[in-house]
Design a protein around this motif. Sequence first.
Motif, PDB file in Angstrom:
ATOM      1  N   ARG A  76       1.876  -3.006  -1.108  1.00 52.34           N
ATOM      2  CA  ARG A  76       1.009  -2.431  -0.298  1.00 52.34           C
ATOM      3  C   ARG A  76      -0.359  -3.167  -0.306  1.00 52.34           C
ATOM      4  O   ARG A  76      -1.143  -3.366   0.454  1.00 52.34           O
ATOM      5  CB  ARG A  76       0.808  -0.864  -0.759  1.00 52.34           C
ATOM      6  CG  ARG A  76       1.914  -0.107  -0.655  1.00 52.34           C
ATOM      7  CD  ARG A  76       1.780   1.283  -1.262  1.00 52.34           C
ATOM      8  NE  ARG A  76       2.751   2.185  -1.123  1.00 52.34           N
ATOM      9  CZ  ARG A  76       2.906   3.067   0.067  1.00 52.34           C
ATOM     10  NH1 ARG A  76       2.212   3.006   1.234  1.00 52.34           N
ATOM     11  NH2 ARG A  76       4.082   3.788   0.227  1.00 52.34           N
TER      12      ARG A  76
ATOM     13  N   ARG B 160      -2.478  -4.598   2.534  1.00 56.77           N
ATOM     14  CA  ARG B 160      -3.899  -4.501   2.932  1.00 56.77           C
ATOM     15  C   ARG B 160      -4.864  -5.581   3.223  1.00 56.77           C
ATOM     16  O   ARG B 160      -5.522  -5.794   4.003  1.00 56.77           O
ATOM     17  CB  ARG B 160      -4.443  -3.504   1.921  1.00 56.77           C
ATOM     18  CG  ARG B 160      -5.890  -2.950   2.245  1.00 56.77           C
ATOM     19  CD  ARG B 160      -6.045  -2.015   3.398  1.00 56.77           C
ATOM     20  NE  ARG B 160      -5.029  -0.819   3.374  1.00 56.77           N
ATOM     21  CZ  ARG B 160      -4.806   0.017   4.337  1.00 56.77           C
ATOM     22  NH1 ARG B 160      -5.460  -0.162   5.294  1.00 56.77           N
ATOM     23  NH2 ARG B 160      -4.275   1.082   4.132  1.00 56.77           N
TER      24      ARG B 160
ATOM     25  N   ASP C 210      -6.860  -7.217   6.242  1.00 56.28           N
ATOM     26  CA  ASP C 210      -8.254  -7.204   6.158  1.00 56.28           C
ATOM     27  C   ASP C 210      -8.655  -8.754   6.587  1.00 56.28           C
ATOM     28  O   ASP C 210      -9.577  -8.835   7.368  1.00 56.28           O
ATOM     29  CB  ASP C 210      -8.664  -7.153   4.865  1.00 56.28           C
ATOM     30  CG  ASP C 210      -8.879  -5.822   4.416  1.00 56.28           C
ATOM     31  OD1 ASP C 210      -9.067  -4.821   5.049  1.00 56.28           O
ATOM     32  OD2 ASP C 210      -8.819  -5.541   3.055  1.00 56.28           O
TER      33      ASP C 210
ATOM     34  N   TYR D  64      -5.893   0.903  11.437  1.00 55.79           N
ATOM     35  CA  TYR D  64      -6.006   0.259  10.192  1.00 55.79           C
ATOM     36  C   TYR D  64      -5.655   1.414   8.984  1.00 55.79           C
ATOM     37  O   TYR D  64      -5.086   0.985   8.050  1.00 55.79           O
ATOM     38  CB  TYR D  64      -7.451  -0.378   9.777  1.00 55.79           C
ATOM     39  CG  TYR D  64      -7.938  -0.858   8.607  1.00 55.79           C
ATOM     40  CD1 TYR D  64      -7.223  -2.119   8.041  1.00 55.79           C
ATOM     41  CD2 TYR D  64      -8.694  -0.165   7.500  1.00 55.79           C
ATOM     42  CE1 TYR D  64      -7.818  -2.592   6.820  1.00 55.79           C
ATOM     43  CE2 TYR D  64      -8.862  -0.409   6.520  1.00 55.79           C
ATOM     44  CZ  TYR D  64      -8.270  -1.759   5.912  1.00 55.79           C
ATOM     45  OH  TYR D  64      -8.658  -2.234   4.806  1.00 55.79           O
TER      46      TYR D  64
ATOM     47  N   ASP E 125      -0.836   2.805   5.160  1.00 57.01           N
ATOM     48  CA  ASP E 125       0.037   3.463   4.283  1.00 57.01           C
ATOM     49  C   ASP E 125       0.988   4.191   4.699  1.00 57.01           C
ATOM     50  O   ASP E 125       2.325   4.497   4.200  1.00 57.01           O
ATOM     51  CB  ASP E 125      -1.006   4.199   3.245  1.00 57.01           C
ATOM     52  CG  ASP E 125      -1.706   3.360   2.225  1.00 57.01           C
ATOM     53  OD1 ASP E 125      -1.073   2.278   1.856  1.00 57.01           O
ATOM     54  OD2 ASP E 125      -2.695   3.543   2.149  1.00 57.01           O
TER      55      ASP E 125
END
Length: 201
Positions: free
Chosen positions: A93, A97, A101, A178, A182
Amino acid sequence: MSAIPIRDRRAERREATRAEILEAAWELMREHGVAGLSLRDLGQKVGMRAQSLYSYFDSKDAIYDALFAHGFSEYLERRKKVPCTGDPRADFRVACRMFLDFCLEDEARYQLLFQRTIPGFEPSPGSYEPSVEGLEITRRMLADAGGDDPADLDLFTAITTGLIDQQISNDPGGDRWYRLLDDALDMFFVHLDARKRSASR
């Protein structure tokens, strides 16, 4: 006595000029889009005629190739700094992320590295190598997290780039897609676990 190394000042100046050209190219692509890069505009930005750029790069594609290598090397450097906690899915995860980014902070770079926006351009094997290494790191992390089928990597890349494309296209500068990362990974892991349970019956 050890010999004092002699600096090759001409080579240093050449590399400095190449770096200046590449930085100017990034700036122009951020302004006009990747496919909108003009050698005339690039030459003007660095204070030389367009023809003089060929003293530093063989072609426009050679400039794109150098930018591709630079962009993926930067990604790979950042990717390798992602900490590992020993929890495969938590680590995955965090890496995901970081990937979002990286892609969203520079749309022009994302287009060059992950979309085919330049007709006929193919990165050279040397420039493409960091991309292959980065994908292999992702493949291993995904396998550790339970996604060991080749199709799992395809599905994962479709999910993440889909979120990125939606974010860039429909909410630039925001976080509408964005913040769904999750939730998307939760669904992805449920899919992996369900398949594993089905296979064990």
